[in-house]
Design a protein around this motif. Structure first.
Motif, PDB file in Angstrom:
ATOM      1  N   LYS A 192      15.019   3.876  -4.485  1.00  0.00           N
ATOM      2  CA  LYS A 192      14.033   4.924  -4.216  1.00  0.00           C
ATOM      3  C   LYS A 192      12.645   4.453  -4.608  1.00  0.00           C
ATOM      4  N   ALA A 193      11.741   4.452  -3.643  1.00  0.00           N
ATOM      5  CA  ALA A 193      10.433   3.840  -3.844  1.00  0.00           C
ATOM      6  C   ALA A 193       9.562   4.604  -4.821  1.00  0.00           C
ATOM      7  N   SER A 194       9.707   5.921  -4.899  1.00  0.00           N
ATOM      8  CA  SER A 194       8.825   6.734  -5.735  1.00  0.00           C
ATOM      9  C   SER A 194       9.087   6.557  -7.225  1.00  0.00           C
ATOM     10  N   LEU A 195      10.152   5.845  -7.604  1.00  0.00           N
ATOM     11  CA  LEU A 195      10.445   5.659  -9.023  1.00  0.00           C
ATOM     12  C   LEU A 195       9.445   4.733  -9.697  1.00  0.00           C
ATOM     13  N   LEU A 196       8.930   3.749  -8.966  1.00  0.00           N
ATOM     14  CA  LEU A 196       8.012   2.767  -9.537  1.00  0.00           C
ATOM     15  C   LEU A 196       6.800   2.616  -8.636  1.00  0.00           C
ATOM     16  N   SER A 197       5.897   1.736  -9.030  1.00  0.00           N
ATOM     17  CA  SER A 197       4.630   1.558  -8.327  1.00  0.00           C
ATOM     18  C   SER A 197       4.841   1.076  -6.897  1.00  0.00           C
ATOM     19  N   GLN A 198       3.867   1.398  -6.049  1.00  0.00           N
ATOM     20  CA  GLN A 198       3.903   0.949  -4.661  1.00  0.00           C
ATOM     21  C   GLN A 198       3.969  -0.566  -4.566  1.00  0.00           C
ATOM     22  N   SER A 199       3.272  -1.267  -5.433  1.00  0.00           N
ATOM     23  CA  SER A 199       3.279  -2.727  -5.378  1.00  0.00           C
ATOM     24  C   SER A 199       4.668  -3.278  -5.669  1.00  0.00           C
ATOM     25  N   LEU A 200       5.404  -2.647  -6.585  1.00  0.00           N
ATOM     26  CA  LEU A 200       6.755  -3.104  -6.885  1.00  0.00           C
ATOM     27  C   LEU A 200       7.722  -2.800  -5.752  1.00  0.00           C
ATOM     28  N   SER A 201       7.333  -1.901  -4.849  1.00  0.00           N
ATOM     29  CA  SER A 201       8.197  -1.582  -3.718  1.00  0.00           C
ATOM     30  C   SER A 201       8.454  -2.803  -2.846  1.00  0.00           C
ATOM     31  N   TRP A 202       7.566  -3.776  -2.904  1.00  0.00           N
ATOM     32  CA  TRP A 202       7.732  -4.980  -2.079  1.00  0.00           C
ATOM     33  C   TRP A 202       8.885  -5.848  -2.568  1.00  0.00           C
ATOM     34  N   THR A 203       9.394  -5.563  -3.757  1.00  0.00           N
ATOM     35  CA  THR A 203      10.507  -6.341  -4.297  1.00  0.00           C
ATOM     36  C   THR A 203      11.750  -5.494  -4.493  1.00  0.00           C
ATOM     37  N   ARG A 204      11.754  -4.254  -4.023  1.00  0.00           N
ATOM     38  CA  ARG A 204      12.878  -3.340  -4.276  1.00  0.00           C
ATOM     39  C   ARG A 204      13.412  -2.736  -2.985  1.00  0.00           C
ATOM     40  N   PRO A 205      14.158  -3.419  -2.161  1.00  0.00           N
ATOM     41  CA  PRO A 205      14.356  -4.876  -2.181  1.00  0.00           C
ATOM     42  C   PRO A 205      13.284  -5.573  -1.351  1.00  0.00           C
ATOM     43  N   MET A 206      13.581  -6.773  -0.870  1.00  0.00           N
ATOM     44  CA  MET A 206      12.608  -7.586  -0.152  1.00  0.00           C
ATOM     45  C   MET A 206      12.149  -6.892   1.133  1.00  0.00           C
ATOM     46  N   VAL A 207      10.859  -7.090   1.447  1.00  0.00           N
ATOM     47  CA  VAL A 207      10.303  -6.546   2.681  1.00  0.00           C
ATOM     48  C   VAL A 207      10.660  -7.474   3.839  1.00  0.00           C
ATOM     49  N   SER A 208      11.284  -6.915   4.867  1.00  0.00           N
ATOM     50  CA  SER A 208      11.648  -7.709   6.043  1.00  0.00           C
ATOM     51  C   SER A 208      10.611  -7.621   7.143  1.00  0.00           C
ATOM     52  N   VAL A 209       9.827  -6.538   7.192  1.00  0.00           N
ATOM     53  CA  VAL A 209       8.754  -6.390   8.176  1.00  0.00           C
ATOM     54  C   VAL A 209       7.735  -5.407   7.616  1.00  0.00           C
ATOM     55  N   SER A 210       6.479  -5.599   7.950  1.00  0.00           N
ATOM     56  CA  SER A 210       5.417  -4.698   7.493  1.00  0.00           C
ATOM     57  C   SER A 210       4.379  -4.545   8.593  1.00  0.00           C
ATOM     58  N   THR A 211       3.727  -3.398   8.609  1.00  0.00           N
ATOM     59  CA  THR A 211       2.686  -3.123   9.585  1.00  0.00           C
ATOM     60  C   THR A 211       1.856  -1.956   9.082  1.00  0.00           C
ATOM     61  N   ALA A 212       0.908  -1.492   9.888  1.00  0.00           N
ATOM     62  CA  ALA A 212       0.071  -0.345   9.524  1.00  0.00           C
ATOM     63  C   ALA A 212      -0.309   0.408  10.783  1.00  0.00           C
ATOM     64  N   PHE A 213      -0.641   1.695  10.610  1.00  0.00           N
ATOM     65  CA  PHE A 213      -0.934   2.555  11.750  1.00  0.00           C
ATOM     66  C   PHE A 213      -2.174   3.393  11.474  1.00  0.00           C
ATOM     67  N   SER A 214      -2.830   3.802  12.566  1.00  0.00           N
ATOM     68  CA  SER A 214      -3.949   4.736  12.482  1.00  0.00           C
ATOM     69  C   SER A 214      -3.392   6.150  12.470  1.00  0.00           C
ATOM     70  N   VAL A 215      -3.844   6.972  11.516  1.00  0.00           N
ATOM     71  CA  VAL A 215      -3.354   8.347  11.418  1.00  0.00           C
ATOM     72  C   VAL A 215      -4.546   9.295  11.304  1.00  0.00           C
ATOM     73  N   PRO A 216      -4.477  10.485  11.930  1.00  0.00           N
ATOM     74  CA  PRO A 216      -5.573  11.462  11.811  1.00  0.00           C
ATOM     75  C   PRO A 216      -5.738  11.917  10.365  1.00  0.00           C
ATOM     76  N   LYS A 217      -6.952  11.975   9.909  1.00  0.00           N
ATOM     77  CA  LYS A 217      -7.232  12.249   8.501  1.00  0.00           C
ATOM     78  C   LYS A 217      -6.728  13.618   8.069  1.00  0.00           C
ATOM     79  N   LYS A 218      -7.051  14.673   8.808  1.00  0.00           N
ATOM     80  CA  LYS A 218      -6.684  16.017   8.386  1.00  0.00           C
ATOM     81  C   LYS A 218      -5.169  16.179   8.333  1.00  0.00           C
ATOM     82  N   LEU A 219      -4.476  15.688   9.332  1.00  0.00           N
ATOM     83  CA  LEU A 219      -3.025  15.784   9.346  1.00  0.00           C
ATOM     84  C   LEU A 219      -2.424  15.001   8.186  1.00  0.00           C
ATOM     85  N   TRP A 220      -2.952  13.836   7.927  1.00  0.00           N
ATOM     86  CA  TRP A 220      -2.398  12.963   6.886  1.00  0.00           C
ATOM     87  C   TRP A 220      -2.613  13.554   5.499  1.00  0.00           C
ATOM     88  N   LEU A 221      -3.823  14.078   5.243  1.00  0.00           N
ATOM     89  CA  LEU A 221      -4.101  14.649   3.925  1.00  0.00           C
ATOM     90  C   LEU A 221      -3.250  15.886   3.681  1.00  0.00           C
TER      91      LEU A 221
END
Length: 1040
Positions: A449-478
């Motif tokens: 479960k990723a929320s147990l520790l820091s976001q940076s440690l999520s990259w090792t719990r377990p290994m990241v196999s793929v990563s990307t990023a997306f554009s999201v509307p600000k109001k909806l996201w907040l």
């Protein structure tokens, strides 16, 4: 959200004369203008200006690359530690960086200039972090000032380290067998050094043994436990002498821990690898290289029990004992923790094992639940032997098909004492490849479960196999972040993040990572701009009902409809939607239903259906989140391209060349075709997909167009059209060779009139019923060139680069005029394999700015990059590390006369909280006090180790930390209660007999509680020679 009968009563829904629709010019979906509600904007222009193709344009000043946020860690984790009081965690990497993590996104990085690599980390007094490297250099870091205070070279190789949360002294066991004591606060060594006691006192003919283990007594700072190869001793700083010794010797025909038949007819002494105190300090455990775990009476030195994970009495000779076959390859015990519950008398053993046999991965963690410790004063050795040989429960927690297990770390939740083993709920397991696993102590199961520790440690719990990023509307996201906060779930509660001003763009960056265990996580891509810290997480393991081959290969997120598509390495595509869970159960026991029985039997191999309904696979313990709806089980190979559009259509391309288009409103598969069936097509598979709403050729009306790029540099165009029955059909339109070489890595569309994106949205789809017509361009990015195309008409501008291109998209840059009016300009941004960023005008592709990366990158991972429409660029720059950079120069893009944002400056979080108290250290119990144990306070230890000549503190951290030490014990169960002397010398005999008779008559569980009076009376009436006799009388009265 989508109605299947939306277009039933609309004739020629997508056709309209080009000249008759006044709405056509406004239907190009202009980018959202940032709100001016804060009063900074005097006027806002809704027009979007195209950039004039001028070389050396003054608009180049609008761009300047700078880091917004690092996510992950640089290098592989090789050491870690946890501090209970400050609730912080520190990890060291093989690139000599130390990351200290707290709550949310709190993170501070120390970059060390050392030649060796970090071997151990320890917190001291909550304010110091002590690191020891492979060159035997000791470094002291301050969590208060966030600086390296000092470094000290140790004259011998360090083999063991021990610290205590409330004192300045560090015990250093050395290769030559001596123990040195270092004063962190004064930066010097104590004059007291313990010599090699095995060589001088026990085995003078043996080779010099290193110190293999050294531990503080959990109840008395005045004594320590030191282990050498063949002997373990209790050493007293008060007496400067050995108080007790423990030597594990196997007589002939005793099997020992390894259960081997070699030299079984001789006397053997297995080497010690570790020694531990029971939390009450009355018993001792020594762990040996033959897997023997030996329990001793700390006072008398009596051997109580010798056992392994599964066998008992391994020190007892037995010539007829059965020798297990294959025992040589059994897991090797290499680390043990003696953990306890909130009541420190209830204990368990946490045992880490590794395999020694080649090809055998039978490693993992074993939990021996010993239960409540019998009362020492009235329990015979035979009863204690039975206690240690018959644990209440034994949990086996295997780590199969994983990298070798190298370390484990319990995370206490009751106090910082008992060696960091006071009531841990979680145990971290570190693997040789830098991954971390999290074990739940109560259930014995692993969680990621990723929320147990820091976001940076999520990259090792377990290994990241793929990563990307997306554009999201600000109001909806907040709004989504505020309603789905996961702050309370974090193990780490310490530190305070430094707040950053929120950037004005109406588009935000969302980072998505797929992991080898089938997990997908989505985070906010900014650093400390939001108060709410949350992570959206799904796992496909439960949905597919399997534990292996779950590695994620593709992720696509439709932000406006909150829909998610995820592909696994075996080609399954799972569709999710953010919604309330209709299968949520408040009572976990209610989950044992027919639905769960059907779930356990479910397998994708049992069906040939392409679309499988998996709504009932929603996790029953989550009330709201991304819930699974459909699995696309085409069995056409691995997924090469995936697109979940914002208008309900999902495009999936496979390595076999198959393209499947799914309408989520059914769901229904509305198209299945083969790239190889297209005439003159040289490509073998599709590599990228885009769904847009725009005019094709000279139709005079807009259509839903799906553009597909192939690995041969070709652009395939499909039309998605409504049919009479409320469904949709797909027609192949054309194939054109757009790029010099494949594969196509990106497809972007934008409107000719407005410059806004033509990607499909709900609003644009609704405009189709009004006959909108949007003329636009398609920008196709190939391996090393960019082509602008008018769909169905002609090819336009072209741009080539020497380095391959990895990501591209349009970006909306917000600028302000002299009077403060806001304007948005559209640019095209491309990222190359060397991380160079190119900014181009549209549609003529004139280069305005070229920016070098502000950090080193790894060419192996740079392909996992993404350009965000707000000017952010996401790059994966290492195995465990990514970065979000912004190309917007905020100094030149601010409102005239207003202060600029501080995003360019470094963000430094606060780690140390001086208001948190270190609890009082547990003390000896009544029986130990009665037996004459002298409790050594921290102040007395300072006098013993530092003498009266101990210099003043060198650091301001000392005075700060001194204010956090509790001066009195709390009312907890393990606090020391001083015995009250009721008897006097003239009635000592009566007091002794009275105490003895009371002990006989009282129930078993209450005797230790009443033993204060008995111990006091016995101490007054009996001399030292009668002390053991009194103990035997008590035991004899119970027949034990």
């Amino acid at each position: 959200m989508f109605k299947s009968d939306r277009f039933k009563k609309v004739s020629q829904a997508f056709k309209s004369p080009k000249s008759s629709s006044s709405a056509s010019k406004s239907a190009g979906s202009s980018p959202v203008i940032p709100s001016s509600s804060d009063g900074k904007f005097k006027s806002v222009s809704s027009s979007i200006k195209k950039v004039s193709p001028i070389s050396q344009s003054p608009e180049a000043k609008l761009f300047n690359s700078h880091v917004i946020k690092y996510s992950g860690i640089k290098g592989k984790i090789i050491a870690y530690t946890f501090d209970y009081t400050q609730s912080l965690m520190a990890v060291a990497t093989d690139l000599n960086e130390i990351h200290v993590f707290g709550q949310g996104q709190v993170e501070v990085v120390f970059t060390l200039s050392i030649k060796g690599s970090i071997r151990t980390l320890n917190f001291v007094k909550g304010i110091y972090l002590v690191a020891i490297d492979s060159k035997d250099t000791l470094l002291v870091l301050s969590l208060y000032s966030k600086k390296v205070l000092t470094s000290v070279f140790i004259p011998s190789h360090i083999t063991s380290v021990e610290t205590d949360p409330g004192i300045d002294w560090i015990l250093l066991g050395l290769q030559n067998g001596s123990v040195m004591v270092y004063d962190v606060d004064r930066n010097n060594f104590s004059s007291i050094t313990i010599e090699n006691l095995q060589k001088s006192q026990f085995f003078p003919k043996e080779i010099i043994s290193p110190v293999v283990s050294v531990r503080w007594n959990p109840r008395d700072l005045g004594s320590i436990l030191i282990s050498y190869n063949y002997v373990t001793v209790v050493y007293s700083f008060v007496d400067m002498d050995i108080k007790q010794s423990f030597i594990y010797e196997l007589p002939p025909f005793a099997p020992g821990g390894d259960n081997l038949n070699q030299k079984i007819d001789t006397v053997r002494r297995p080497k010690v690898i570790q020694s531990l105190y029971h939390p009450n300090s009355l018993h001792i455990l020594t762990v040996h290289e033959d897997n023997s775990m030996v329990f001793w009476d700390a006072n008398s030195g009596h051997l109580i029990e010798a056992r392994t994970l599964f066998e008992t009495d391994v020190n007892v000779p037995n010539q007829n004992r059965e020798i297990l076959s294959g025992a040589a390859g059994s897991p090797q015990i290499f680390k043990v923790y003696w953990i306890c519950m909130n009541n420190p008398e209830y204990t368990s053993l946490l045992i880490a094992t590794k395999s020694l046999a080649k090809g055998d991965d039978s490693q993992g963690i074993t939990i021996l639940d010993l239960g409540s410790t019998p009362l020492y004063s009235i329990t015979s050795y035979d009863s204690m032997q039975q206690y240690y040989s018959s644990p209440k429960h034994q949990k086996l927690c295997p780590l199969v098909n994983r990298a070798p297990l190298v370390d484990i770390l319990p995370l206490p939740r009751a106090s910082a004492h008992f060696g960091g083993c006071h009531d841990p709920a979680f145990v971290l397991a570190l693997l040789a490849d830098g991954e971390m696993e999290t074990l739940l102590v109560q259930s014995g199961s692993f969680t990621s479960k990723a929320s147990l520790l820091s976001q940076s440690l999520s990259w090792t719990r377990p290994m990241v196999s793929v990563s990307t990023a997306f554009s999201v509307p600000k109001k909806l996201w907040l709004g989504l972040m505020s309603t789905y906060s996961t702050n309370s779930e974090s193990i780490l509660k310490g530190g305070t993040s430094s707040k950053r001003n929120m950037r004005p763009s109406e588009i935000r960056t969302a980072i998505a990572t797929g992991h080898t265990n089938g997990s997908v996580r989505i985070w906010d891509g900014a650093q400390n701009e939001l108060d709410d810290k949350c992570v959206f997480e799904v796992n496909v393991g439960r949905i597919l009902n399997r534990a292996l081959h779950l590695s994620i290969s593709n992720i696509h997120f439709a932000a406006e409809t909150l829909e998610l598509a995820v592909a696994t390495e075996q080609g399954e595509v799972i569709l999710f939607k953010f919604e309330l869970n209709q299968f949520f159960k408040d009572n976990k026991q209610d989950s044992n239903t027919d639905l769960d029985m059907r779930f356990r039997r479910f397998s994708l191999e049992d069906t040939n259906d392409i679309l499988i309904d998996v709504k009932d696979r929603s996790p029953p313990n989550i009330k709201q989140g991304f819930m699974p709806s459909t699995v696309i089980n085409a069995k056409r190979g691995s997924v090469t391209a995936l697109c979940n559009s914002n208008i309900g259509f999902v495009g999936v391309a496979y390595s076999s060349g198959t393209l499947i288009i799914v309408d989520r409103r059914g769901p229904a598969a509305i198209y299945m075709g083969q790239v190889r069936d297209i005439p003159k097509a040289r490509g073998t598979c599709i590599t990228t997909i885009n769904v847009s709403i725009m005019e094709y050729g000279s139709d005079g009306y807009s259509s839903i167009l799906m553009f597909c790029g192939t690995d041969g540099g070709e652009l395939l165009t499909y039309k998605i059209l409504p049919s009479g029955n409320g469904r949709f059909t797909v027609d192949f339109v054309e194939m054109s060779k757009t790029n010099d070489s494949g594969p196509v890595v990106g497809i972007t569309t934008f409107a000719k009139a407005s410059g806004g994106s033509c990607e499909g949205t709900i609003a644009k789809m609704q405009d189709l019923t009004r006959g909108s017509c949007v003329s636009g361009y398609v920008i196709v990015t190939g391996k090393s060139d960019i082509r602008v195309v008018k769909p169905g008409k002609s090819k336009e501008d072209h741009k080539s680069y020497r380095h391959p291109i990895v990501a591209s998209d349009i970006a909306y840059i917000l600028t302000y005029g002299a009077k403060g009016e806001a304007r948005i300009t559209t640019y095209f941004v491309a990222t190359l394999t060397n991380a160079t960023v190119k900014v181009l005008t549209v549609p003529d592709l004139k280069e305005i700015k070229s920016m070098e990366p502000p950090m080193p990158v790894s060419s192996h991972y740079i392909a996992e990059s993404a350009v965000i429409k707000n000017g952010d660029i996401f790059m994966r720059i290492g195995k465990y590390l990514s970065v979000v950079i912004s190309i917007v120069n905020e100094q030149n893009n601010a409102v005239p006369g207003s202060p600029t944002l501080s995003s360019n400056g470094p963000v430094v979080d606060t780690l140390y909280n001086p208001n948190l108290k270190i609890t009082y250290r547990p003390q000896v119990n009544s029986l130990q006090w009665a037996r004459g144990t002298v409790y050594c306070t921290p102040e007395q230890l300072d006098q013993i180790l530092g003498s009266e000549k101990r210099p003043d503190s060198r650091y301001k951290e000392s005075a700060i930390a001194a204010g956090t030490l509790s001066a009195e014990p709390s009312s907890s169960e393990h606090a020391y209660q001083k015995p009250i002397r009721h008897a006097t010398k003239h009635n000592a005999g009566y007091g002794y007999m009275k105490g003895l008779s009371r002990a006989v008559e009282t129930r078993w569980d209450n005797i230790e509680t009443q033993f204060n009076d008995y111990a006091t009376a016995a101490g007054q009436a009996m001399n030292d020679s009668m002390e053991q006799t009194g103990k035997d009388i008590v035991k004899g009265s119970f027949g034990i």
